[in-house]
Design a protein around this motif. Structure first.
Motif, PDB file in Angstrom:
ATOM      1  N   VAL A 165       0.868  -1.177   0.000  1.00  0.00           N
ATOM      2  CA  VAL A 165       0.000   0.000   0.000  1.00  0.00           C
ATOM      3  C   VAL A 165       0.906   1.228   0.000  1.00  0.00           C
ATOM      4  O   VAL A 165       1.731   1.385   0.897  1.00  0.00           O
ATOM      5  CB  VAL A 165      -0.931   0.027   1.233  1.00  0.00           C
ATOM      6  CG1 VAL A 165      -1.808   1.268   1.215  1.00  0.00           C
ATOM      7  CG2 VAL A 165      -1.776  -1.243   1.323  1.00  0.00           C
ATOM      8  N   THR A 166       0.766   2.067  -1.025  1.00  0.00           N
ATOM      9  CA  THR A 166       1.541   3.298  -1.108  1.00  0.00           C
ATOM     10  C   THR A 166       0.588   4.458  -1.389  1.00  0.00           C
ATOM     11  O   THR A 166      -0.558   4.247  -1.799  1.00  0.00           O
ATOM     12  CB  THR A 166       2.601   3.229  -2.232  1.00  0.00           C
ATOM     13  OG1 THR A 166       1.934   2.992  -3.480  1.00  0.00           O
ATOM     14  CG2 THR A 166       3.610   2.120  -1.970  1.00  0.00           C
ATOM     15  N   SER A 167       1.065   5.664  -1.184  1.00  0.00           N
ATOM     16  CA  SER A 167       0.212   6.818  -1.462  1.00  0.00           C
ATOM     17  C   SER A 167       1.038   7.976  -1.996  1.00  0.00           C
ATOM     18  O   SER A 167       2.254   8.036  -1.817  1.00  0.00           O
ATOM     19  CB  SER A 167      -0.545   7.246  -0.200  1.00  0.00           C
ATOM     20  OG  SER A 167       0.337   7.638   0.807  1.00  0.00           O
ATOM     21  N   SER A 168       0.343   8.864  -2.675  1.00  0.00           N
ATOM     22  CA  SER A 168       0.953  10.093  -3.161  1.00  0.00           C
ATOM     23  C   SER A 168      -0.114  11.180  -3.128  1.00  0.00           C
ATOM     24  O   SER A 168      -1.304  10.894  -3.022  1.00  0.00           O
ATOM     25  CB  SER A 168       1.529   9.915  -4.570  1.00  0.00           C
ATOM     26  OG  SER A 168       0.526   9.520  -5.468  1.00  0.00           O
ATOM     27  N   HIS A 169       0.342  12.410  -3.221  1.00  0.00           N
ATOM     28  CA  HIS A 169      -0.577  13.542  -3.161  1.00  0.00           C
ATOM     29  C   HIS A 169      -0.589  14.236  -4.512  1.00  0.00           C
ATOM     30  O   HIS A 169       0.471  14.441  -5.104  1.00  0.00           O
ATOM     31  CB  HIS A 169      -0.165  14.498  -2.041  1.00  0.00           C
ATOM     32  CG  HIS A 169      -0.146  13.806  -0.724  1.00  0.00           C
ATOM     33  ND1 HIS A 169       1.012  13.378  -0.121  1.00  0.00           N
ATOM     34  CD2 HIS A 169      -1.149  13.412   0.099  1.00  0.00           C
ATOM     35  CE1 HIS A 169       0.721  12.780   1.008  1.00  0.00           C
ATOM     36  NE2 HIS A 169      -0.575  12.771   1.168  1.00  0.00           N
ATOM     37  N   LEU A 170      -1.771  14.586  -4.959  1.00  0.00           N
ATOM     38  CA  LEU A 170      -1.902  15.228  -6.250  1.00  0.00           C
ATOM     39  C   LEU A 170      -1.649  16.723  -6.139  1.00  0.00           C
ATOM     40  O   LEU A 170      -1.907  17.332  -5.095  1.00  0.00           O
ATOM     41  CB  LEU A 170      -3.291  14.982  -6.835  1.00  0.00           C
ATOM     42  CG  LEU A 170      -3.422  13.696  -7.657  1.00  0.00           C
ATOM     43  CD1 LEU A 170      -3.194  12.465  -6.823  1.00  0.00           C
ATOM     44  CD2 LEU A 170      -4.739  13.648  -8.361  1.00  0.00           C
ATOM     45  N   LEU A 171      -1.181  17.283  -7.227  1.00  0.00           N
ATOM     46  CA  LEU A 171      -0.933  18.719  -7.275  1.00  0.00           C
ATOM     47  C   LEU A 171      -2.213  19.497  -7.556  1.00  0.00           C
ATOM     48  O   LEU A 171      -2.310  20.659  -7.198  1.00  0.00           O
ATOM     49  CB  LEU A 171       0.113  19.027  -8.354  1.00  0.00           C
ATOM     50  CG  LEU A 171       1.473  18.364  -8.151  1.00  0.00           C
ATOM     51  CD1 LEU A 171       2.372  18.631  -9.353  1.00  0.00           C
ATOM     52  CD2 LEU A 171       2.125  18.858  -6.865  1.00  0.00           C
ATOM     53  N   VAL A 172      -3.199  18.843  -8.207  1.00  0.00           N
ATOM     54  CA  VAL A 172      -4.385  19.557  -8.663  1.00  0.00           C
ATOM     55  C   VAL A 172      -5.414  19.811  -7.569  1.00  0.00           C
ATOM     56  O   VAL A 172      -6.307  20.618  -7.751  1.00  0.00           O
ATOM     57  CB  VAL A 172      -5.073  18.822  -9.840  1.00  0.00           C
ATOM     58  CG1 VAL A 172      -4.160  18.772 -11.044  1.00  0.00           C
ATOM     59  CG2 VAL A 172      -5.526  17.440  -9.437  1.00  0.00           C
ATOM     60  N   ALA A 173      -5.323  19.108  -6.449  1.00  0.00           N
ATOM     61  CA  ALA A 173      -6.320  19.271  -5.396  1.00  0.00           C
ATOM     62  C   ALA A 173      -5.773  18.695  -4.092  1.00  0.00           C
ATOM     63  O   ALA A 173      -4.866  17.877  -4.119  1.00  0.00           O
ATOM     64  CB  ALA A 173      -7.604  18.544  -5.790  1.00  0.00           C
ATOM     65  N   PRO A 174      -6.369  19.076  -2.957  1.00  0.00           N
ATOM     66  CA  PRO A 174      -5.913  18.515  -1.677  1.00  0.00           C
ATOM     67  C   PRO A 174      -6.466  17.098  -1.499  1.00  0.00           C
ATOM     68  O   PRO A 174      -7.371  16.847  -0.710  1.00  0.00           O
ATOM     69  CB  PRO A 174      -6.479  19.491  -0.641  1.00  0.00           C
ATOM     70  CG  PRO A 174      -7.716  20.029  -1.283  1.00  0.00           C
ATOM     71  CD  PRO A 174      -7.405  20.087  -2.760  1.00  0.00           C
ATOM     72  N   THR A 175      -5.925  16.184  -2.275  1.00  0.00           N
ATOM     73  CA  THR A 175      -6.415  14.814  -2.287  1.00  0.00           C
ATOM     74  C   THR A 175      -5.252  13.846  -2.146  1.00  0.00           C
ATOM     75  O   THR A 175      -4.094  14.231  -2.259  1.00  0.00           O
ATOM     76  CB  THR A 175      -7.152  14.514  -3.609  1.00  0.00           C
ATOM     77  OG1 THR A 175      -6.262  14.757  -4.696  1.00  0.00           O
ATOM     78  CG2 THR A 175      -8.403  15.366  -3.764  1.00  0.00           C
ATOM     79  N   VAL A 176      -5.597  12.591  -1.932  1.00  0.00           N
ATOM     80  CA  VAL A 176      -4.594  11.545  -1.829  1.00  0.00           C
ATOM     81  C   VAL A 176      -4.946  10.438  -2.823  1.00  0.00           C
ATOM     82  O   VAL A 176      -6.121  10.159  -3.057  1.00  0.00           O
ATOM     83  CB  VAL A 176      -4.493  10.993  -0.390  1.00  0.00           C
ATOM     84  CG1 VAL A 176      -5.786  10.338   0.060  1.00  0.00           C
ATOM     85  CG2 VAL A 176      -3.326  10.038  -0.239  1.00  0.00           C
ATOM     86  N   LEU A 177      -3.917   9.847  -3.406  1.00  0.00           N
ATOM     87  CA  LEU A 177      -4.074   8.679  -4.266  1.00  0.00           C
ATOM     88  C   LEU A 177      -3.404   7.515  -3.548  1.00  0.00           C
ATOM     89  O   LEU A 177      -2.204   7.550  -3.286  1.00  0.00           O
ATOM     90  CB  LEU A 177      -3.421   8.899  -5.633  1.00  0.00           C
ATOM     91  CG  LEU A 177      -3.426   7.677  -6.558  1.00  0.00           C
ATOM     92  CD1 LEU A 177      -4.846   7.320  -6.981  1.00  0.00           C
ATOM     93  CD2 LEU A 177      -2.562   7.939  -7.790  1.00  0.00           C
TER      94      LEU A 177
END
Length: 187
Positions: A165-177
Protein backbone atom coordinates in the motif's frame (compact mmCIF):
# COMPACT_ATOMS: atom_id res chain seq x y z
CA UNK A 1 -7.02 15.33 -12.69
CA UNK A 2 -7.20 12.32 -15.03
CA UNK A 3 -3.74 12.79 -16.56
CA UNK A 4 -2.04 13.22 -13.21
CA UNK A 5 -3.94 10.25 -11.79
CA UNK A 6 -2.87 8.00 -14.67
CA UNK A 7 0.74 9.16 -14.31
CA UNK A 8 0.92 8.63 -10.53
CA UNK A 9 -1.18 5.44 -10.43
CA UNK A 10 1.23 3.20 -12.33
CA UNK A 11 -1.36 0.61 -13.42
CA UNK A 12 -0.23 -3.02 -13.73
CA UNK A 13 1.58 -3.80 -16.99
CA UNK A 14 -0.67 -5.57 -19.45
CA UNK A 15 -3.85 -4.61 -17.56
CA UNK A 16 -6.88 -5.65 -19.57
CA UNK A 17 -9.89 -5.21 -17.26
CA UNK A 18 -10.80 -2.19 -15.15
CA UNK A 19 -13.78 -1.75 -12.83
CA UNK A 20 -14.75 1.80 -11.86
CA UNK A 21 -17.04 1.82 -8.80
CA UNK A 22 -19.36 4.81 -8.78
CA UNK A 23 -17.62 6.13 -11.90
CA UNK A 24 -20.64 8.03 -13.22
CA UNK A 25 -19.30 9.95 -16.20
CA UNK A 26 -16.99 7.09 -17.20
CA UNK A 27 -14.03 9.25 -18.18
CA UNK A 28 -11.53 8.31 -15.46
CA UNK A 29 -10.81 4.92 -17.06
CA UNK A 30 -10.01 6.65 -20.37
CA UNK A 31 -7.02 8.34 -18.71
CA UNK A 32 -5.42 4.89 -18.43
CA UNK A 33 -5.93 3.88 -22.07
CA UNK A 34 -2.63 5.43 -23.19
CA UNK A 35 -0.66 3.39 -20.65
CA UNK A 36 -2.75 0.22 -21.10
CA UNK A 37 -3.63 -0.13 -24.80
CA UNK A 38 -5.65 -3.35 -24.31
CA UNK A 39 -7.63 -2.03 -21.32
CA UNK A 40 -11.43 -2.38 -21.34
CA UNK A 41 -13.41 -0.63 -18.61
CA UNK A 42 -16.68 -1.29 -16.85
CA UNK A 43 -18.43 1.35 -14.74
CA UNK A 44 -20.77 0.19 -11.98
CA UNK A 45 -23.07 2.98 -10.86
CA UNK A 46 -26.73 3.84 -10.37
CA UNK A 47 -28.88 3.85 -13.52
CA UNK A 48 -29.26 7.66 -13.79
CA UNK A 49 -25.47 8.06 -13.66
CA UNK A 50 -25.04 5.32 -16.28
CA UNK A 51 -27.42 7.09 -18.67
CA UNK A 52 -25.37 10.28 -18.46
CA UNK A 53 -22.07 8.39 -18.54
CA UNK A 54 -22.96 6.51 -21.72
CA UNK A 55 -23.62 9.81 -23.49
CA UNK A 56 -20.39 11.39 -22.18
CA UNK A 57 -18.25 8.38 -23.15
CA UNK A 58 -19.87 8.13 -26.59
CA UNK A 59 -19.22 11.83 -27.24
CA UNK A 60 -15.58 11.33 -26.19
CA UNK A 61 -15.27 8.43 -28.64
CA UNK A 62 -14.68 5.63 -26.12
CA UNK A 63 -17.97 3.72 -26.14
CA UNK A 64 -16.16 0.71 -27.63
CA UNK A 65 -13.91 0.47 -24.53
CA UNK A 66 -16.12 1.64 -21.64
CA UNK A 67 -19.31 -0.20 -20.71
CA UNK A 68 -21.81 0.62 -17.98
CA UNK A 69 -23.52 -1.74 -15.55
CA UNK A 70 -26.41 -0.22 -13.60
CA UNK A 71 -26.34 -1.15 -9.93
CA UNK A 72 -25.38 -0.17 -6.43
CA UNK A 73 -21.75 -1.05 -5.69
CA UNK A 74 -22.54 -1.09 -1.97
CA UNK A 75 -24.70 -4.20 -2.32
CA UNK A 76 -24.50 -5.64 -5.85
CA UNK A 77 -21.91 -8.20 -6.93
CA UNK A 78 -18.75 -6.54 -8.24
CA UNK A 79 -17.51 -9.43 -10.35
CA UNK A 80 -13.99 -10.81 -10.31
CA UNK A 81 -10.76 -11.03 -12.27
CA UNK A 82 -10.20 -7.28 -12.69
CA UNK A 83 -6.65 -5.97 -13.07
CA UNK A 84 -7.57 -2.53 -11.78
CA UNK A 85 -10.41 -1.28 -9.54
CA UNK A 86 -11.05 2.44 -9.10
CA UNK A 87 -12.64 4.01 -6.01
CA UNK A 88 -12.49 7.66 -7.01
CA UNK A 89 -14.29 10.20 -4.81
CA UNK A 90 -16.34 7.49 -3.12
CA UNK A 91 -15.04 6.83 0.38
CA UNK A 92 -15.84 10.28 1.77
CA UNK A 93 -19.51 9.29 1.48
CA UNK A 94 -19.01 6.02 3.37
CA UNK A 95 -19.10 5.30 7.06
CA UNK A 96 -16.02 3.59 8.49
CA UNK A 97 -17.80 0.21 8.35
CA UNK A 98 -18.93 0.78 4.74
CA UNK A 99 -15.45 1.92 3.70
CA UNK A 100 -13.78 -1.14 5.17
CA UNK A 101 -16.35 -3.46 3.58
CA UNK A 102 -16.05 -1.81 0.17
CA UNK A 103 -12.26 -2.13 0.15
CA UNK A 104 -12.59 -5.79 1.17
CA UNK A 105 -15.05 -6.38 -1.70
CA UNK A 106 -12.70 -4.60 -4.12
CA UNK A 107 -9.88 -6.91 -2.97
CA UNK A 108 -11.98 -9.94 -3.91
CA UNK A 109 -12.92 -8.42 -7.29
CA UNK A 110 -9.24 -8.13 -8.26
CA UNK A 111 -7.21 -10.77 -10.02
CA UNK A 112 -3.98 -11.92 -8.39
CA UNK A 113 -1.49 -9.05 -8.69
CA UNK A 114 -4.28 -6.53 -9.40
CA UNK A 115 -4.36 -2.96 -8.09
CA UNK A 116 -6.95 -0.95 -6.19
CA UNK A 117 -6.70 2.81 -6.68
CA UNK A 118 -8.38 5.09 -4.17
CA UNK A 119 -8.51 8.78 -4.94
CA UNK A 120 -10.31 10.92 -2.42
CA UNK A 121 -10.20 13.98 -0.26
CA UNK A 122 -8.18 13.45 2.87
CA UNK A 123 -8.82 14.53 6.40
CA UNK A 124 -6.22 17.04 7.43
CA UNK A 125 -5.77 15.70 10.96
CA UNK A 126 -3.93 18.03 13.30
CA UNK A 127 -2.57 20.10 10.39
CA UNK A 128 -5.87 21.13 8.82
CA UNK A 129 -5.21 23.71 6.12
CA UNK A 130 -7.78 25.87 4.33
CA UNK A 131 -8.25 23.46 1.40
CA UNK A 132 -8.62 20.35 3.56
CA UNK A 133 -10.88 22.27 5.94
CA UNK A 134 -13.11 23.36 3.07
CA UNK A 135 -13.39 19.73 1.88
CA UNK A 136 -14.33 18.59 5.39
CA UNK A 137 -17.01 21.28 5.74
CA UNK A 138 -18.34 20.76 2.20
CA UNK A 139 -18.80 16.99 2.59
CA UNK A 140 -20.41 17.39 6.00
CA UNK A 141 -22.89 20.03 4.81
CA UNK A 142 -23.81 18.23 1.58
CA UNK A 143 -24.25 14.70 2.89
CA UNK A 144 -23.29 14.52 6.53
CA UNK A 145 -20.18 12.68 5.35
CA UNK A 146 -16.53 13.18 6.14
CA UNK A 147 -13.13 12.83 4.61
CA UNK A 148 -11.01 10.00 6.01
CA UNK A 149 -7.38 10.25 6.92
CA UNK A 150 -4.78 8.82 4.60
CA UNK A 151 -3.68 6.52 7.42
CA UNK A 152 -7.22 5.21 7.94
CA UNK A 153 -7.81 4.42 4.25
CA UNK A 154 -4.36 2.84 3.91
CA UNK A 155 -5.00 0.80 7.05
CA UNK A 156 -8.27 -0.51 5.65
CA UNK A 157 -6.35 -1.68 2.58
CA UNK A 158 -3.81 -3.54 4.70
CA UNK A 159 -6.61 -5.11 6.78
CA UNK A 160 -8.26 -6.32 3.56
CA UNK A 161 -5.10 -8.23 2.67
CA UNK A 162 -3.31 -6.02 0.16
CA UNK A 163 0.39 -6.88 -0.07
CA UNK A 164 1.66 -3.33 -0.69
CA UNK A 165 0.00 0.00 0.00
CA UNK A 166 1.54 3.30 -1.11
CA UNK A 167 0.21 6.82 -1.46
CA UNK A 168 0.95 10.09 -3.16
CA UNK A 169 -0.58 13.54 -3.16
CA UNK A 170 -1.90 15.23 -6.25
CA UNK A 171 -0.93 18.72 -7.28
CA UNK A 172 -4.38 19.56 -8.66
CA UNK A 173 -6.32 19.27 -5.40
CA UNK A 174 -5.91 18.52 -1.68
CA UNK A 175 -6.41 14.81 -2.29
CA UNK A 176 -4.59 11.55 -1.83
CA UNK A 177 -4.07 8.68 -4.27
CA UNK A 178 -3.68 5.32 -2.53
CA UNK A 179 -2.35 2.41 -4.55
CA UNK A 180 -2.97 -1.02 -3.03
CA UNK A 181 -1.60 -4.07 -4.83
CA UNK A 182 -2.96 -7.56 -4.28
CA UNK A 183 -0.18 -10.11 -3.91
CA UNK A 184 0.48 -12.70 -6.58
CA UNK A 185 -1.34 -15.90 -5.70
CA UNK A 186 -3.72 -14.12 -3.29
CA UNK A 187 -7.36 -15.07 -3.62
Amino acid sequence: AGRELAFRAKPPRGAKRLLDLGGGHGLYPTAFFGRCPELMAEVLDLEPACVVGRAVVEEAGFSDRVSFRPGDFRVDALGEGFDLVLLFNVLHNATEEEGRALIQRAFHALASGGTLLIWDAKHGGDRLDANAGWNELFFFLISGARAWSEDAMSGWCREAGFATVTSSHLLVAPTVLIRARKGRGAS
